[in-house]
Design an enzyme around this catalytic site. Sequence first.
Site, PDB file in Angstrom:
ATOM      1  N   GLU A  85      15.273  29.611 -50.237  1.00 37.72           N
ATOM      2  CA  GLU A  85      16.374  29.437 -51.185  1.00 37.72           C
ATOM      3  C   GLU A  85      17.501  30.418 -50.864  1.00 37.72           C
ATOM      4  O   GLU A  85      17.249  31.590 -50.603  1.00 37.72           O
ATOM      5  CB  GLU A  85      15.849  29.663 -52.613  1.00 37.72           C
ATOM      6  CG  GLU A  85      16.886  29.468 -53.684  1.00 37.72           C
ATOM      7  CD  GLU A  85      17.632  28.132 -53.527  1.00 37.72           C
ATOM      8  OE1 GLU A  85      16.996  27.078 -53.510  1.00 37.72           O
ATOM      9  OE2 GLU A  85      18.872  28.175 -53.389  1.00 37.72           O
ATOM     10  N   LYS A  88      22.910  32.343 -54.948  1.00 40.00           N
ATOM     11  CA  LYS A  88      23.352  33.687 -55.330  1.00 40.00           C
ATOM     12  C   LYS A  88      23.300  33.772 -56.842  1.00 40.00           C
ATOM     13  O   LYS A  88      23.853  32.892 -57.521  1.00 40.00           O
ATOM     14  CB  LYS A  88      24.799  33.941 -54.869  1.00 40.00           C
ATOM     15  CG  LYS A  88      25.020  33.784 -53.379  1.00 40.00           C
ATOM     16  CD  LYS A  88      26.462  34.076 -52.995  1.00 40.00           C
ATOM     17  CE  LYS A  88      27.442  32.968 -53.334  1.00 40.00           C
ATOM     18  NZ  LYS A  88      27.257  31.695 -52.620  1.00 40.00           N
ATOM     19  N   PHE A  95      31.894  39.408 -48.013  1.00 41.38           N
ATOM     20  CA  PHE A  95      30.884  40.464 -47.809  1.00 41.38           C
ATOM     21  C   PHE A  95      31.414  41.679 -47.046  1.00 41.38           C
ATOM     22  O   PHE A  95      30.628  42.433 -46.480  1.00 41.38           O
ATOM     23  CB  PHE A  95      29.617  39.908 -47.146  1.00 41.38           C
ATOM     24  CG  PHE A  95      28.685  39.336 -48.182  1.00 41.38           C
ATOM     25  CD1 PHE A  95      28.932  38.101 -48.748  1.00 41.38           C
ATOM     26  CD2 PHE A  95      27.596  40.060 -48.635  1.00 41.38           C
ATOM     27  CE1 PHE A  95      28.115  37.590 -49.737  1.00 41.38           C
ATOM     28  CE2 PHE A  95      26.768  39.554 -49.624  1.00 41.38           C
ATOM     29  CZ  PHE A  95      27.032  38.312 -50.164  1.00 41.38           C
ATOM     30  N   ILE A  96      32.733  41.873 -47.040  1.00 46.02           N
ATOM     31  CA  ILE A  96      33.232  43.124 -46.444  1.00 46.02           C
ATOM     32  C   ILE A  96      34.036  43.916 -47.481  1.00 46.02           C
ATOM     33  O   ILE A  96      34.995  44.583 -47.135  1.00 46.02           O
ATOM     34  CB  ILE A  96      34.032  42.903 -45.134  1.00 46.02           C
ATOM     35  CG1 ILE A  96      35.208  41.948 -45.346  1.00 46.02           C
ATOM     36  CG2 ILE A  96      33.122  42.427 -43.998  1.00 46.02           C
ATOM     37  CD1 ILE A  96      36.243  42.015 -44.223  1.00 46.02           C
ATOM     38  N   TYR A  97      33.622  43.785 -48.748  1.00 46.26           N
ATOM     39  CA  TYR A  97      34.232  44.632 -49.775  1.00 46.26           C
ATOM     40  C   TYR A  97      33.530  45.982 -49.769  1.00 46.26           C
ATOM     41  O   TYR A  97      32.299  46.035 -49.891  1.00 46.26           O
ATOM     42  CB  TYR A  97      34.067  44.011 -51.166  1.00 46.26           C
ATOM     43  CG  TYR A  97      34.988  42.848 -51.408  1.00 46.26           C
ATOM     44  CD1 TYR A  97      36.271  43.044 -51.902  1.00 46.26           C
ATOM     45  CD2 TYR A  97      34.571  41.547 -51.135  1.00 46.26           C
ATOM     46  CE1 TYR A  97      37.121  41.971 -52.114  1.00 46.26           C
ATOM     47  CE2 TYR A  97      35.417  40.467 -51.343  1.00 46.26           C
ATOM     48  CZ  TYR A  97      36.684  40.685 -51.829  1.00 46.26           C
ATOM     49  OH  TYR A  97      37.523  39.623 -52.030  1.00 46.26           O
ATOM     50  N   ARG A 152      17.496  44.777 -60.976  1.00 49.50           N
ATOM     51  CA  ARG A 152      16.562  45.236 -59.943  1.00 49.50           C
ATOM     52  C   ARG A 152      17.334  45.920 -58.807  1.00 49.50           C
ATOM     53  O   ARG A 152      18.255  45.348 -58.260  1.00 49.50           O
ATOM     54  CB  ARG A 152      15.749  44.035 -59.412  1.00 49.50           C
ATOM     55  CG  ARG A 152      14.745  43.520 -60.442  1.00 49.50           C
ATOM     56  CD  ARG A 152      13.979  42.310 -59.958  1.00 49.50           C
ATOM     57  NE  ARG A 152      14.736  41.081 -60.045  1.00 49.50           N
ATOM     58  CZ  ARG A 152      14.225  39.865 -59.799  1.00 49.50           C
ATOM     59  NH1 ARG A 152      12.959  39.741 -59.448  1.00 49.50           N
ATOM     60  NH2 ARG A 152      14.971  38.785 -59.904  1.00 49.50           N
ATOM     61  N   ASN A 162      19.788  37.096 -44.929  1.00 50.15           N
ATOM     62  CA  ASN A 162      19.986  38.263 -45.808  1.00 50.15           C
ATOM     63  C   ASN A 162      20.302  39.522 -45.002  1.00 50.15           C
ATOM     64  O   ASN A 162      21.109  40.349 -45.425  1.00 50.15           O
ATOM     65  CB  ASN A 162      18.753  38.485 -46.690  1.00 50.15           C
ATOM     66  CG  ASN A 162      18.818  37.616 -47.940  1.00 50.15           C
ATOM     67  OD1 ASN A 162      19.793  36.914 -48.159  1.00 50.15           O
ATOM     68  ND2 ASN A 162      17.785  37.669 -48.754  1.00 50.15           N
ATOM     69  N   CYS A 191      16.727  40.922 -53.780  1.00 48.64           N
ATOM     70  CA  CYS A 191      16.489  40.329 -52.453  1.00 48.64           C
ATOM     71  C   CYS A 191      16.778  41.263 -51.277  1.00 48.64           C
ATOM     72  O   CYS A 191      15.870  41.581 -50.510  1.00 48.64           O
ATOM     73  CB  CYS A 191      17.292  39.051 -52.314  1.00 48.64           C
ATOM     74  SG  CYS A 191      16.688  37.758 -53.408  1.00 48.64           S
ATOM     75  N   GLY A 245      22.289  46.111 -54.179  1.00 48.56           N
ATOM     76  CA  GLY A 245      20.986  46.196 -54.852  1.00 48.56           C
ATOM     77  C   GLY A 245      20.451  44.790 -54.987  1.00 48.56           C
ATOM     78  O   GLY A 245      20.642  43.967 -54.108  1.00 48.56           O
TER      79      GLY A 245
HETATM   80  N1  LIG Z   1      16.626  36.011 -57.319  1.00 55.01           N
HETATM   81  C1  LIG Z   1      17.334  35.533 -56.304  1.00 55.01           C
HETATM   82  O1  LIG Z   1      18.575  35.599 -56.290  1.00 55.01           O
HETATM   83  C2  LIG Z   1      16.650  34.894 -55.118  1.00 55.01           C
HETATM   84  C3  LIG Z   1      17.409  34.157 -54.193  1.00 55.01           C
HETATM   85  C4  LIG Z   1      16.754  33.567 -53.115  1.00 55.01           C
HETATM   86  C5  LIG Z   1      15.398  33.715 -52.956  1.00 55.01           C
HETATM   87  N2  LIG Z   1      14.676  34.458 -53.850  1.00 55.01           N
HETATM   88  C6  LIG Z   1      13.233  34.567 -53.668  1.00 55.01           C
HETATM   89  O2  LIG Z   1      12.595  33.665 -54.578  1.00 55.01           O
HETATM   90  C7  LIG Z   1      11.355  34.206 -55.058  1.00 55.01           C
HETATM   91  C8  LIG Z   1      11.374  34.289 -56.574  1.00 55.01           C
HETATM   92  O3  LIG Z   1      12.389  35.204 -56.956  1.00 55.01           O
HETATM   93  P1  LIG Z   1      12.855  35.358 -58.483  1.00 55.01           P
HETATM   94  O4  LIG Z   1      13.993  36.299 -58.484  1.00 55.01           O
HETATM   95  O5  LIG Z   1      13.008  34.004 -59.094  1.00 55.01           O
HETATM   96  O6  LIG Z   1      11.539  36.054 -59.109  1.00 55.01           O
HETATM   97  P2  LIG Z   1      11.215  36.356 -60.637  1.00 55.01           P
HETATM   98  O7  LIG Z   1      10.446  37.609 -60.638  1.00 55.01           O
HETATM   99  O8  LIG Z   1      12.453  36.236 -61.466  1.00 55.01           O
HETATM  100  O9  LIG Z   1      10.262  35.144 -61.078  1.00 55.01           O
HETATM  101  C9  LIG Z   1       8.979  34.931 -60.571  1.00 55.01           C
HETATM  102  C10 LIG Z   1       8.132  34.249 -61.660  1.00 55.01           C
HETATM  103  O10 LIG Z   1       6.884  33.850 -61.099  1.00 55.01           O
HETATM  104  C11 LIG Z   1       5.876  33.994 -62.088  1.00 55.01           C
HETATM  105  N3  LIG Z   1       4.551  33.983 -61.420  1.00 55.01           N
HETATM  106  C12 LIG Z   1       4.052  34.916 -60.567  1.00 55.01           C
HETATM  107  N4  LIG Z   1       2.843  34.527 -60.115  1.00 55.01           N
HETATM  108  C13 LIG Z   1       2.580  33.315 -60.689  1.00 55.01           C
HETATM  109  C14 LIG Z   1       1.504  32.398 -60.593  1.00 55.01           C
HETATM  110  N5  LIG Z   1       0.438  32.625 -59.781  1.00 55.01           N
HETATM  111  N6  LIG Z   1       1.546  31.262 -61.327  1.00 55.01           N
HETATM  112  C15 LIG Z   1       2.605  31.018 -62.115  1.00 55.01           C
HETATM  113  N7  LIG Z   1       3.672  31.837 -62.226  1.00 55.01           N
HETATM  114  C16 LIG Z   1       3.658  32.976 -61.522  1.00 55.01           C
HETATM  115  C17 LIG Z   1       6.256  35.278 -62.776  1.00 55.01           C
HETATM  116  O11 LIG Z   1       5.656  35.392 -64.058  1.00 55.01           O
HETATM  117  C18 LIG Z   1       7.783  35.153 -62.834  1.00 55.01           C
HETATM  118  O12 LIG Z   1       8.198  34.533 -64.041  1.00 55.01           O
HETATM  119  C19 LIG Z   1      11.216  35.565 -54.349  1.00 55.01           C
HETATM  120  O13 LIG Z   1      10.455  35.400 -53.191  1.00 55.01           O
HETATM  121  C20 LIG Z   1      12.650  35.927 -53.993  1.00 55.01           C
HETATM  122  O14 LIG Z   1      12.728  36.793 -52.897  1.00 55.01           O
HETATM  123  C21 LIG Z   1      15.274  35.032 -54.939  1.00 55.01           C
END
Ligand SMILES: NC(=O)c1ccc[n+]([C@@H]2O[C@H](COP(=O)([O-])OP(=O)(O)OC[C@H]3O[C@@H](n4cnc5c(N)ncnc54)[C@H](O)[C@@H]3O)[C@@H](O)[C@H]2O)c1
Length: 435
Positions: free
Chosen positions: A152, A155, A253-255, A332, A212, A264, A261
């Site tokens: 995914e 943003k 991305f050059i700001y 985070r 990333n 990701c 943070g």
């Molecule tokens: N946040 C972003 O902007 C973003 C963008 C691209 C990719 N990602 C990737 O996507 C993934 C998810 O990121 P996120 O920010 O949505 O995480 P998050 O922590 O917001 O959500 C993860 C959810 O999964 C649930 N969970 C964990 N184990 C489980 C299980 N076994 N069964 C059911 N539910 C379960 C948790 O309770 C939580 O609600 C990560 O690998 C992250 O690196 C995140």
Amino acid sequence: MKITIVGSGYVGLVAGACFAEVGNNVTMLDSDKEKIRSLESGIIPIYEPGLEELIKKNKKLEQILFTTDKKLAYENAEIIFIAVGTPMGEDGSADLSYVISAATDIAKYISGYTIIVNKSTVPVGSAKKVREIIEQNLINKNATFDCISNPEFLKEGVALKDFMSPDRVVLGGNSKKALDVMKGLYSSFILKNDRIITMSAESAEMTKYASNAMLATKISFINEISQICEKVGANINDVRLGIGSDSRIGYSFIYPGCGYGGSCFPKDIRALQKTAKNEGVEVKILNAIEEVNRYQKNILSLKIQKHFGLNLEDKTFCLWGLSFKPETDDIREATSINVITFLLQNKAKVNAYDPKAMPNMKRLFPQINYFENKYEAAKNANALVVITEWKEFRNPDFDRIGESVSVIFDGRNIYKDMDLSKFDYYFIGGEIKSK
Ligand SMILES: NC(=O)c1ccc[n+]([C@@H]2O[C@H](COP(=O)([O-])OP(=O)(O)OC[C@H]3O[C@@H](n4cnc5c(N)ncnc54)[C@H](O)[C@@H]3O)[C@@H](O)[C@H]2O)c1
């Protein structure tokens, strides 16, 4: 199609809401009972612009439902997306325990033919691992499945737009049958198929990390240039324009800023470093991105120290912006955490305001003062520290701030073109003393 999404976090909820919006039947599964309870009662546990409306609308149409019931979620699903967290493990590698646990559960309940899609950011080889786990734990011997890697790229802050109109969709796997179904699923969001890129699962997994790492490289690069600008008397804001106008470089991305943070970049860079180390590859650029960012996240603290010294006992600092970026409540790895820690260590009083991230920050720092209004937070403060460039901070009434504030620390250079002559003004890449 009948879609189940495991993990109702930032990625899962956005994907689920968007798939439901175009007519799919979506089941959102999460192991967090409290989260599912609140989603069922219409409370969306995260802030993402437009998400609440989209979920409410599709819930009413019964196109999205929330559950903790694994059997209900998995048994009849045609496609299962794994979108659980992959946080940084103790040694820097991606912690795959949530992915493994989801895969083990999936194996117990699937029936018929199911496509298992890994949307979580996972190291190269994870799709293979998920396949093996499901094969080993499969209970219904008539069940068949294919695994697809579908990283995914959304943003936070503009996630719905990114999902509904992606720059590209990367699909990794070698089952034509599964890839064709996935192309059909995503065709709702992509009218031209040339934005779907298919490759091996390994390449798809690597694409996410490389993407990333490239973005983080651009940020750390400009931040390092800003440090040189500060010493030699060049203006980083002009330099940014000068280099961004080159179409080979571009402006995004050059700001210059006070460090990246979020959930990701920090963990993904570390995970890629760890992968490289395991494979015996020496990664000088990846190591430098991290090192520059570590320094940059402390740059506001260094500027505060330069101005006030280290005895901050009788000083009040007003912090504007706590989230790691605007339009999200996600804190985070946010730079605000570094700044608050520094200020508290040096006994300063901290007043904070953020449009969305205060509930999350209150859990981490209950001891600082939170305000419902940016001007209230600035009242009686000695200094203003801008950490996140929310729109409402971009052109404030400086007379209202100036009643007590005499110095501004601008972590995002948003006031670079304003008349701040009555303040001491510290920005990324320089400082200007008041007249
Ligand atoms: N946040 C972003 O902007 C973003 C963008 C691209 C990719 N990602 C990737 O996507 C993934 C998810 O990121 P996120 O920010 O949505 O995480 P998050 O922590 O917001 O959500 C993860 C959810 O999964 C649930 N969970 C964990 N184990 C489980 C299980 N076994 N069964 C059911 N539910 C379960 C948790 O309770 C939580 O609600 C990560 O690998 C992250 O690196 C995140």
